[in-house]
Design an enzyme around this catalytic site. Sequence first.
Site, PDB file in Angstrom:
ATOM      1  N   ASN A   8       0.865  -1.178   0.000  1.00 48.53           N
ATOM      2  CA  ASN A   8       0.000   0.000   0.000  1.00 48.53           C
ATOM      3  C   ASN A   8       0.905   1.234   0.000  1.00 48.53           C
ATOM      4  O   ASN A   8       1.495   1.573   1.012  1.00 48.53           O
ATOM      5  CB  ASN A   8      -0.874  -0.043   1.261  1.00 48.53           C
ATOM      6  CG  ASN A   8      -1.847   1.112   1.325  1.00 48.53           C
ATOM      7  OD1 ASN A   8      -1.825   2.010   0.482  1.00 48.53           O
ATOM      8  ND2 ASN A   8      -2.705   1.093   2.326  1.00 48.53           N
ATOM      9  N   LYS A  15       3.384   0.921   3.057  1.00 46.68           N
ATOM     10  CA  LYS A  15       3.060  -0.096   4.057  1.00 46.68           C
ATOM     11  C   LYS A  15       3.081  -1.459   3.386  1.00 46.68           C
ATOM     12  O   LYS A  15       2.665  -1.579   2.232  1.00 46.68           O
ATOM     13  CB  LYS A  15       1.638   0.125   4.589  1.00 46.68           C
ATOM     14  CG  LYS A  15       1.548   1.198   5.639  1.00 46.68           C
ATOM     15  CD  LYS A  15       0.190   1.126   6.308  1.00 46.68           C
ATOM     16  CE  LYS A  15      -0.374   2.518   6.471  1.00 46.68           C
ATOM     17  NZ  LYS A  15      -1.770   2.594   6.718  1.00 46.68           N
ATOM     18  N   ARG A  86      -2.452  -2.312  -3.516  1.00 54.62           N
ATOM     19  CA  ARG A  86      -3.631  -1.468  -3.369  1.00 54.62           C
ATOM     20  C   ARG A  86      -3.496  -0.302  -4.340  1.00 54.62           C
ATOM     21  O   ARG A  86      -2.486   0.408  -4.336  1.00 54.62           O
ATOM     22  CB  ARG A  86      -3.713  -0.931  -1.946  1.00 54.62           C
ATOM     23  CG  ARG A  86      -4.866   0.014  -1.789  1.00 54.62           C
ATOM     24  CD  ARG A  86      -4.909   0.652  -0.440  1.00 54.62           C
ATOM     25  NE  ARG A  86      -6.069   1.514  -0.384  1.00 54.62           N
ATOM     26  CZ  ARG A  86      -6.128   2.627   0.327  1.00 54.62           C
ATOM     27  NH1 ARG A  86      -5.106   2.989   1.061  1.00 54.62           N
ATOM     28  NH2 ARG A  86      -7.219   3.358   0.315  1.00 54.62           N
ATOM     29  N   HIS A 175     -12.762   2.961  -0.405  1.00 55.41           N
ATOM     30  CA  HIS A 175     -12.781   1.996   0.709  1.00 55.41           C
ATOM     31  C   HIS A 175     -13.433   0.679   0.293  1.00 55.41           C
ATOM     32  O   HIS A 175     -13.975  -0.048   1.141  1.00 55.41           O
ATOM     33  CB  HIS A 175     -13.579   2.521   1.929  1.00 55.41           C
ATOM     34  CG  HIS A 175     -12.920   3.642   2.670  1.00 55.41           C
ATOM     35  ND1 HIS A 175     -13.650   4.668   3.247  1.00 55.41           N
ATOM     36  CD2 HIS A 175     -11.619   3.900   2.945  1.00 55.41           C
ATOM     37  CE1 HIS A 175     -12.813   5.512   3.845  1.00 55.41           C
ATOM     38  NE2 HIS A 175     -11.576   5.074   3.662  1.00 55.41           N
ATOM     39  N   LEU A 204     -15.264   3.842   9.402  1.00 59.51           N
ATOM     40  CA  LEU A 204     -14.953   5.101  10.070  1.00 59.51           C
ATOM     41  C   LEU A 204     -13.507   5.088  10.552  1.00 59.51           C
ATOM     42  O   LEU A 204     -13.199   4.557  11.618  1.00 59.51           O
ATOM     43  CB  LEU A 204     -15.898   5.305  11.269  1.00 59.51           C
ATOM     44  CG  LEU A 204     -17.398   5.081  10.983  1.00 59.51           C
ATOM     45  CD1 LEU A 204     -18.194   5.152  12.273  1.00 59.51           C
ATOM     46  CD2 LEU A 204     -17.915   6.100   9.973  1.00 59.51           C
ATOM     47  N   GLY A 205     -12.615   5.604   9.723  1.00 57.59           N
ATOM     48  CA  GLY A 205     -11.202   5.715  10.096  1.00 57.59           C
ATOM     49  C   GLY A 205     -10.808   7.171   9.968  1.00 57.59           C
ATOM     50  O   GLY A 205     -11.615   8.054  10.288  1.00 57.59           O
ATOM     51  N   GLY A 207     -10.351   8.521   7.033  1.00 59.74           N
ATOM     52  CA  GLY A 207     -11.388   8.771   6.037  1.00 59.74           C
ATOM     53  C   GLY A 207     -12.619   7.977   6.445  1.00 59.74           C
ATOM     54  O   GLY A 207     -12.494   6.927   7.070  1.00 59.74           O
ATOM     55  N   ARG A 236     -11.496  16.020   6.639  1.00 56.00           N
ATOM     56  CA  ARG A 236     -12.275  16.352   5.431  1.00 56.00           C
ATOM     57  C   ARG A 236     -13.705  16.722   5.818  1.00 56.00           C
ATOM     58  O   ARG A 236     -14.292  16.115   6.713  1.00 56.00           O
ATOM     59  CB  ARG A 236     -12.320  15.171   4.468  1.00 56.00           C
ATOM     60  CG  ARG A 236     -10.988  14.866   3.845  1.00 56.00           C
ATOM     61  CD  ARG A 236     -11.113  13.718   2.846  1.00 56.00           C
ATOM     62  NE  ARG A 236      -9.921  12.892   2.891  1.00 56.00           N
ATOM     63  CZ  ARG A 236      -9.910  11.577   2.755  1.00 56.00           C
ATOM     64  NH1 ARG A 236     -11.045  10.909   2.558  1.00 56.00           N
ATOM     65  NH2 ARG A 236      -8.786  10.920   2.809  1.00 56.00           N
ATOM     66  N   ARG A 280     -10.413   9.917  20.000  1.00 59.34           N
ATOM     67  CA  ARG A 280     -10.050   9.684  21.412  1.00 59.34           C
ATOM     68  C   ARG A 280      -9.866  11.003  22.148  1.00 59.34           C
ATOM     69  O   ARG A 280     -10.389  11.198  23.244  1.00 59.34           O
ATOM     70  CB  ARG A 280      -8.730   8.896  21.495  1.00 59.34           C
ATOM     71  CG  ARG A 280      -8.896   7.437  21.215  1.00 59.34           C
ATOM     72  CD  ARG A 280      -7.555   6.815  20.954  1.00 59.34           C
ATOM     73  NE  ARG A 280      -7.018   7.301  19.667  1.00 59.34           N
ATOM     74  CZ  ARG A 280      -6.087   6.675  18.970  1.00 59.34           C
ATOM     75  NH1 ARG A 280      -5.550   5.570  19.431  1.00 59.34           N
ATOM     76  NH2 ARG A 280      -5.671   7.144  17.820  1.00 59.34           N
ATOM     77  N   GLY A 326     -10.989   2.425  12.617  1.00 64.34           N
ATOM     78  CA  GLY A 326     -10.505   2.795  13.949  1.00 64.34           C
ATOM     79  C   GLY A 326     -11.584   3.370  14.862  1.00 64.34           C
ATOM     80  O   GLY A 326     -11.661   3.023  16.041  1.00 64.34           O
ATOM     81  N   GLU A 329     -14.660   0.632  15.249  1.00 62.42           N
ATOM     82  CA  GLU A 329     -14.312  -0.539  16.061  1.00 62.42           C
ATOM     83  C   GLU A 329     -14.083  -0.181  17.520  1.00 62.42           C
ATOM     84  O   GLU A 329     -14.181  -1.030  18.395  1.00 62.42           O
ATOM     85  CB  GLU A 329     -13.042  -1.203  15.501  1.00 62.42           C
ATOM     86  CG  GLU A 329     -13.267  -1.850  14.146  1.00 62.42           C
ATOM     87  CD  GLU A 329     -11.957  -2.224  13.450  1.00 62.42           C
ATOM     88  OE1 GLU A 329     -10.993  -2.590  14.133  1.00 62.42           O
ATOM     89  OE2 GLU A 329     -11.913  -2.141  12.204  1.00 62.42           O
ATOM     90  N   GLU A 380      -8.143  -4.920   5.468  1.00 69.14           N
ATOM     91  CA  GLU A 380      -8.007  -4.639   4.032  1.00 69.14           C
ATOM     92  C   GLU A 380      -6.865  -5.436   3.404  1.00 69.14           C
ATOM     93  O   GLU A 380      -6.958  -5.861   2.254  1.00 69.14           O
ATOM     94  CB  GLU A 380      -7.803  -3.133   3.829  1.00 69.14           C
ATOM     95  CG  GLU A 380      -9.066  -2.360   4.162  1.00 69.14           C
ATOM     96  CD  GLU A 380      -8.859  -0.855   4.242  1.00 69.14           C
ATOM     97  OE1 GLU A 380      -9.028  -0.187   3.224  1.00 69.14           O
ATOM     98  OE2 GLU A 380      -8.527  -0.352   5.322  1.00 69.14           O
TER      99      GLU A 380
HETATM  100  P1  ADP Z   1      -6.954   4.845   8.717  1.00 65.91           P
HETATM  101  O1  ADP Z   1      -8.168   5.342   8.039  1.00 65.91           O
HETATM  102  O2  ADP Z   1      -5.761   5.752   8.578  1.00 65.91           O
HETATM  103  O3  ADP Z   1      -6.655   3.374   8.474  1.00 65.91           O
HETATM  104  P2  ADP Z   1      -7.926   3.990  11.301  1.00 65.91           P
HETATM  105  O4  ADP Z   1      -8.979   3.115  10.721  1.00 65.91           O
HETATM  106  O5  ADP Z   1      -6.836   3.338  12.085  1.00 65.91           O
HETATM  107  O6  ADP Z   1      -7.281   4.980  10.277  1.00 65.91           O
HETATM  108  O7  ADP Z   1      -8.674   5.034  12.266  1.00 65.91           O
HETATM  109  C1  ADP Z   1      -7.964   6.038  12.913  1.00 65.91           C
HETATM  110  C2  ADP Z   1      -8.890   6.817  13.835  1.00 65.91           C
HETATM  111  O8  ADP Z   1      -9.565   5.916  14.732  1.00 65.91           O
HETATM  112  C3  ADP Z   1      -8.143   7.764  14.774  1.00 65.91           C
HETATM  113  O9  ADP Z   1      -7.929   9.004  14.183  1.00 65.91           O
HETATM  114  C4  ADP Z   1      -9.083   7.867  15.940  1.00 65.91           C
HETATM  115  O10 ADP Z   1      -9.975   8.940  15.707  1.00 65.91           O
HETATM  116  C5  ADP Z   1      -9.893   6.597  15.919  1.00 65.91           C
HETATM  117  N1  ADP Z   1      -9.613   5.724  17.083  1.00 65.91           N
HETATM  118  C6  ADP Z   1      -8.634   4.824  17.240  1.00 65.91           C
HETATM  119  N2  ADP Z   1      -8.699   4.236  18.435  1.00 65.91           N
HETATM  120  C7  ADP Z   1      -9.751   4.782  19.079  1.00 65.91           C
HETATM  121  C8  ADP Z   1     -10.360   4.613  20.367  1.00 65.91           C
HETATM  122  N3  ADP Z   1      -9.886   3.742  21.251  1.00 65.91           N
HETATM  123  N4  ADP Z   1     -11.452   5.352  20.645  1.00 65.91           N
HETATM  124  C9  ADP Z   1     -11.945   6.235  19.767  1.00 65.91           C
HETATM  125  N5  ADP Z   1     -11.431   6.441  18.543  1.00 65.91           N
HETATM  126  C10 ADP Z   1     -10.346   5.733  18.201  1.00 65.91           C
END
Ligand code: ADP
Length: 393
Positions: A8, A15, A86, A175, A204-205, A207, A236, A280, A326, A329, A380
């Site tokens: 990626n 990565k 990717r 995605h 929900l990451g 992006g 964004r 967080r 992130g 989950e 992914e």
């Molecule tokens: P990417 O889209 O870069 O792969 P991720 O799916 O890892 O990113 O999501 C990252 C986001 O997840 C962080 O910016 C944060 O907002 C959120 N996150 C990660 N751990 C937690 C947590 N324990 N509680 C709340 N939000 C979290």
Amino acid sequence: MSLILVLNCGSSSLKFALLEPSNPSTVLSGLAEKLFEDEPRLIVTDGEGKQAGPLPGQGHALAMRGILEALRSRGLLEQVSSVGHRVVHGGERFRQATRITPEVVAQIEACVPLAPLHNPANLEGIRGAMEAFPGLPHVAVFDTAFHQTMPPHAYRYALPEVLYREHGVRRYGFHGTSHQYVTRRAAELLGIPLEHSAFVSAHLGNGCSITAVKGGRSVDTSMGLTPLEGLVMGTRSGDVDPGIHAFLAENLGLSLREVTEVLNKGSGLLGLSGLSNDVRELERAAAEGHTGAGLALEVFCYRLAKYVAAMCVPLGRLDALIFTGGIGENSSLVREKVLGQLGILGFRLEPEQNARTVRGQAGPITAEGSPLALVVPTNEELMIAWETQALLA
Ligand code: ADP
């Protein structure tokens, strides 16, 4: 053991993950970073932990050389049977994973205007990897491909037809590997045949996007021509009035580039809160009374709840709402706020189950009698490995 190397590539980092497709945990993974700075380095994670070391020089090709050495020194090189890449944008040309040939490289290049930030980096990675691993088959797995099943009424903008026909202006969605993976997993977990399943999947990451998946096929999604449309994200804006461009240009004197920068990098949770794009941190600050942090979370969850309802329209019926990424989950607060606004659809949270479901766990978070909401951790890299394996088989 036959292993698949999944790559990626970003503009300044790369990565990788080495996987055995029948096993969800990675054999080896890593990050080559600061590719164009003075001291580019490679961080490798294996069973024994993390090791960081210098790369032989700048750029993607030398990063690939470093990865090759990391595999060789661990005696894994001979077991690598193929490479899955990717690729962010495959336009309308790529509806599925595709074996990379010089012609395919040219077609990915032709998609650069659609993803000027991402596709060039992906191509750098492909070139570097084909040089480092010349004897292996290479497969491109596109973020957009899964959404190519959307019908025209979902992917067309209400714009002059010529913009679509001659310039490809339409909704593509992103995605795709994540939405495909979690909906497959959800069907498996629920014991429903994928062909008869109906899911709304919220990734929900950093992006964020949400997709309606019917019978294993994407039928609508929130991201559009670019990954800027739809949900509120880390930095964004998601949906805004398109008239905002002219307003900002005429009243603040911003250039097109500056407007794009504000919408992509200075908006979303960060822009609203004035504090952070990390949920967080926003949760902590909101609990201590930070008004901006509280508002950012409210807008994020309200927009998401509205989109969940909208994505039910093409499904007709719903087997489950899936939270992943992130935030999806880990943030029980976001899930609680979203379901709290979906009473109209009958959703009722099971608070203890919701609070318990964090850090990579899968499971239901709704009460008995409620439509089902599930947390399903995404993977992914594994999906890319599956796609690569399936194509080459
Ligand atoms: P990417 O889209 O870069 O792969 P991720 O799916 O890892 O990113 O999501 C990252 C986001 O997840 C962080 O910016 C944060 O907002 C959120 N996150 C990660 N751990 C937690 C947590 N324990 N509680 C709340 N939000 C979290």
